[in-house]
Enzyme design. Structure first.
Site, PDB file in Angstrom:
ATOM      1  N   TYR A 107      -1.098  12.701   6.719  1.00 13.10           N
ATOM      2  CA  TYR A 107      -0.749  11.796   7.863  1.00 13.10           C
ATOM      3  C   TYR A 107       0.774  11.725   7.922  1.00 13.10           C
ATOM      4  CZ  TYR A 107      -5.117   8.745   7.220  1.00 13.10           C
ATOM      5  OH  TYR A 107      -6.322   8.296   7.470  1.00 13.10           O
ATOM      6  N   GLU A 144     -14.000  -1.220   6.307  1.00 12.95           N
ATOM      7  CA  GLU A 144     -13.983   0.188   5.609  1.00 12.95           C
ATOM      8  C   GLU A 144     -15.398   0.327   4.897  1.00 12.95           C
ATOM      9  OE1 GLU A 144     -10.103   1.651   4.023  1.00 12.95           O
ATOM     10  OE2 GLU A 144     -11.272   2.010   2.183  1.00 12.95           O
ATOM     11  N   ARG A 167     -11.662  13.282   1.951  1.00 16.67           N
ATOM     12  CA  ARG A 167     -12.420  12.390   2.566  1.00 16.67           C
ATOM     13  C   ARG A 167     -13.792  12.277   1.783  1.00 16.67           C
ATOM     14  NH1 ARG A 167      -9.366   9.386   5.695  1.00 16.67           N
ATOM     15  NH2 ARG A 167      -8.017  10.687   6.903  1.00 16.67           N
ATOM     16  N   TYR A 199       0.862  -1.073  -0.089  1.00 16.73           N
ATOM     17  CA  TYR A 199      -0.057  -0.070   0.037  1.00 16.73           C
ATOM     18  C   TYR A 199       1.000   1.308  -0.064  1.00 16.73           C
ATOM     19  CZ  TYR A 199      -3.125   3.656   1.630  1.00 16.73           C
ATOM     20  OH  TYR A 199      -3.949   4.942   1.532  1.00 16.73           O
ATOM     21  N   ARG A 203       1.402   6.920  -6.728  1.00 14.28           N
ATOM     22  CA  ARG A 203       0.328   7.771  -6.996  1.00 14.28           C
ATOM     23  C   ARG A 203       0.653   9.251  -6.665  1.00 14.28           C
ATOM     24  NH1 ARG A 203      -5.141   6.841  -3.395  1.00 14.28           N
ATOM     25  NH2 ARG A 203      -3.752   6.874  -1.718  1.00 14.28           N
TER      26      ARG A 203
HETATM   27  C1  3EB Z   1      -7.823   6.020   5.869  1.00 21.49           C
HETATM   28  O1  3EB Z   1      -8.736   6.669   6.074  1.00 21.49           O
HETATM   29  C2  3EB Z   1      -8.188   4.597   5.516  1.00 21.49           C
HETATM   30  O2  3EB Z   1      -5.320   5.261  -0.280  1.00 21.49           O
HETATM   31  O3  3EB Z   1      -6.831   6.108  -1.681  1.00 21.49           O
HETATM   32  C3  3EB Z   1      -9.330   5.196   2.805  1.00 21.49           C
HETATM   33  C4  3EB Z   1      -9.548   5.785   1.425  1.00 21.49           C
HETATM   34  C5  3EB Z   1      -8.197   4.674   2.849  1.00 21.49           C
HETATM   35  C6  3EB Z   1      -8.996   5.977   0.310  1.00 21.49           C
HETATM   36  C7  3EB Z   1      -6.610   5.477  -0.316  1.00 21.49           C
HETATM   37  C8  3EB Z   1      -7.307   4.841   1.920  1.00 21.49           C
HETATM   38  C9  3EB Z   1      -7.364   5.440   0.588  1.00 21.49           C
HETATM   39  O4  3EB Z   1      -6.758   6.033   5.777  1.00 21.49           O
HETATM   40  C10 3EB Z   1      -7.791   3.888   4.018  1.00 21.49           C
END
Ligand code: 3EB
Length: 341
Positions: free
Chosen positions: A209, A329, A222, A149, A156
């Site tokens: 993050y 998820e 989001r 990931y 990306r």
């Molecule tokens: C998170 O909130 C959970 O890498 O495109 C959620 C939605 C998550 C999209 C992405 C990853 C992705 O971090 C993981």
């Protein structure tokens, strides 16, 4: 241009949803078993992951428009377009990317996938990427010294930066889910107008993050709120049991499901803050729920029913979440017709 969005279709439901007008299907997805015959003529993302808690072995989702679409195929992307909206699907085999000590095949494939998407969008003069659905094999496995990931996140983000798009702020809604094998599978929706990118006040933006989650942050927002002439689309990204940037309720799938849905509700509230006229309700959204363990279905289903009611269209899918400690998820989509409601 009027769009239709139809989730959770069985093979038996499909003909009436198409109504003899296959050239008016912009694109869609098939989840579960492959189709018995040849695939459809519209771009269709195939997600070969088991459905859970249902007797049907596959479900489809379609995006429809009122008039025939234009379509094309370029650089392995199958796309269709209806005026200001484009839906595309791309699959890249990692084995086609040799990689190097500095760049794994998955990282290279991920960067190339997004690079190709951005090129198509420039050529179509529909520059705004709204929503991306990413699926990749073995998402939590470590190779080349890094979880896959995290490799995907590097490729990306590099593509966003290389294509001068910026990797924070106004980035698309997305999900990234692990499957047991197969190519990198990416579907996307894009358009002439920018979506409004939404964040969740309960969570740190994913693009911010800290480094403990990988050398590069994930590039997604989001949610994305898309305004069309007489319609609006709300795309809620994959949403998990994360507060701030931390995973909550390790090992407790019921609590993770409640936390994830509370996050979905918080994002819906953010959408409603910008959209006074026609509020979204969490019980009207179409959901995809990904479970790491099929045996958690009954527990998750009870929480979903108690928080959403039994009527919400939900596809439950066996898939890996991008952090090893996440068990569930949840992503959601809604289309509002602004005049008829
Ligand atoms: C998170 O909130 C959970 O890498 O495109 C959620 C939605 C998550 C999209 C992405 C990853 C992705 O971090 C993981």
């Amino acid at each position: 241009m009027n769009l239709g969005f139809v989730p959770c279709l069985t093979d038996a439901d499909l003909p009436s949803a198409i109504a003899g007008q296959a050239d008016c299907i912009l694109g869609g997805v098939r989840i579960g078993a492959p189709s018995a015959g040849p695939g459809p003529e519209w771009p269709q993302q195939f997600i070969p992951a088991p459905l859970i808690g249902t007797t049907t072995d596959s479900l489809q989702e379609i995006w429809r428009c009122a008039t025939p679409c234009s379509s094309g195929r370029v650089a392995d992307i199958a796309w269709r377009r209806a005026g200001p909206v484009l839906y595309g699907v791309l699959e890249l085999a990692e084995s086609d990317f040799p990689g190097s000590p500095a760049c794994s095949p998955l990282q290279a494939a991920s960067q190339e996938a997004y690079r190709r998407i951005f090129r198509l969008l420039e050529a179509q003069r529909l520059p705004h990427l709204w929503r991306v659905w990413n699926y990749l094999a073995d998402i939590n496995r470590e190779t080349h010294g890094l979880e896959r990931y995290r490799q995907f996140n590097i490729g990306r983000q590099d593509a966003f930066l290389e294509c001068s798009r910026g990797a924070t702020g106004n980035v698309p809604a997305a999900c990234a889910i692990g499957l047991t094998g197969g190519p990198l599978r990416v579907a996307f929706m894009a358009g002439s107008e920018a979506a409004v990118a939404l964040e969740n006040p309960r969570q740190i933006s994913a693009y911010d993050y800290p480094a403990e989650y990988g050398p590069r942050s994930p590039t997604f927002s989001r949610a994305a709120l898309v305004r069309l002439a007489r319609q609006e689309i709300l795309f809620i990204s994959g949403t998990a049991s994360i507060l701030g940037h931390r995973t909550m309720h390790g090992g407790n799938v019921a609590a993770q499901t409640r936390e994830a849905l509370t996050n979905v509700a918080a994002v819906v509230a953010e959408a409603n803050r910008r959209d006074r006229a026609l509020p979204y309700r969490i019980d009207e959204l179409a959901y995809r729920v990904y479970l790491r363990h099929a045996t958690d279905f009954a527990t998750v289903s009870d929480v979903l029913n108690s928080m959403l009611g039994a009527a919400a269209p939900i596809a439950c899918i066996l898939g890996d979440i991008c952090r090893s400690d996440l068990l569930v998820e949840i992503e959601a989509t809604a289309l509002h017709n602004l005049e008829s409601q």
